[in-house]
Design a protein around this motif. Structure first.
Motif: not given
Lengths: 155, 75
Positions: B3, B6, B33, B35, B71, B73
Motif C-alpha cells: 500500500f 495508511e 493503494v 490502507k 485496501y 485502490k
C-alpha cells in the motif's frame, strides 16, 4: 454529471442537527453535489458558535436516559443543560464527530449551505453571527437546485 | 498487500471513516493503494458501498482483533 442531493434542515436541537451534516458530508464524499437549505429552527446551525445547540429530554420520550426522569422534573432549570452535557459526552465516547467538525468537513467537500433569508428577517438574526461560507436565499433558490436532484429530504 | 498510504480511522463513528477515506484518496494518485484501519463495524458495508458508488476498487478487507482493515485502490 454528478448526482445531486438537496436537504432542508428545519430543526435545531442537538439530535436533529446531526442528520443533515452526516448525510451531506457522506454524499459529498461519494461524489454528490450537495446543497442544504437551513430554515426556521435549522438556521441556528449556521451560527459560528454552536454552543447554543441543545437537547431536551422533555417531549422526547425515546431519548435513552441512564434513569427515568419524571416529566415534571424534566422541566426544571438546568435539566436541558444536563441532558446536553450527557449527550455530548456520549457522542464523544463513541467517536461521533462534533457538529463543528462535521460542518467543517461539509465545507471542505464543497457542500453548499443556503440560509433562509425569510427566517433571518423573521427572527431578526444578526448575519454577522453566521459563518461566512453560507449564501442567503429563499424557496425559489432551493427549488432551482432541488428540482433536478436525485435525493431530496426534509429533515 | 502493498500500500502507498495508511489511514487511521480507529474509534471513529459514521460517517467519519468514509469521509476521511475520501479525503485521503484526494491526496493520492491513480493506481495507488490506501490502507484503512477502522473499528466501526458499520464501515464494512459502508466501505463496500463507497467503493461501488465512487468506482475506487476495494481490493481486499480483513478483520483482526476487532479491527477492520481495507485496501482501496484509487481509480
Amino acid at each position: 454529471m454528478a448526482k445531486k442531493m438537496a436537504l432542508i434542515s428545519t430543526k435545531g436541537t442537538l439530535d436533529m442537527a446531526y442528520p443533515p451534516f452526516i448525510l451531506a458530508s457522506t454524499a459529498a464524499a461519494l461524489g454528490y453535489e450537495v446543497q442544504v437549505f437551513f430554515t426556521f429552527y435549522g438556521l441556528p446551525l449556521l451560527r459560528k458558535d454552536l454552543s447554543g445547540v441543545k437537547i431536551s429530554p422533555l417531549g422526547n420520550p425515546a431519548m435513552p436516559m441512564p434513569m427515568p426522569i419524571p416529566v415534571a422534573m424534566q422541566m426544571l432549570p438546568g435539566m436541558e443543560s444536563m441532558a446536553t452535557m450527557m449527550m455530548k459526552q456520549k457522542l464523544k465516547k463513541h467517536g461521533v464527530a462534533t457538529l463543528e467538525e462535521l460542518r467543517d468537513l461539509c465545507l471542505e467537500l464543497d457542500v453548499k449551505f443556503i440560509a433562509c433569508q425569510m427566517t433571518v428577517d423573521l427572527f431578526e438574526f444578526d448575519k454577522s453571527e453566521f459563518i461566512e461560507q453560507c449564501e442567503y436565499g429563499g424557496a425559489a433558490t432551493f427549488m432551482g437546485f432541488a428540482g433536478d436532484s436525485d435525493i431530496c429530504l426534509f429533515i | 498487500m502493498n500500500f502507498d498510504k495508511e489511514l487511521n480511522a480507529r474509534n471513529l463513528s459514521c460517517p467519519l471513516p468514509i469521509v476521511k477515506t475520501k479525503k485521503a484518496l484526494n491526496d493520492m494518485t491513480s493506481g495507488q493503494v490506501l490502507k484503512v484501519f477502522s473499528t466501526d463495524s458499520g464501515s464494512v458495508k459502508d466501505m463496500a458501498a463507497f467503493a461501488e458508488q465512487t468506482g475506487n476498487p476495494l481490493l481486499a478487507q480483513e478483520e483482526a482483533n476487532g479491527e477492520f482493515i481495507f485496501y482501496m485502490k484509487k481509480k
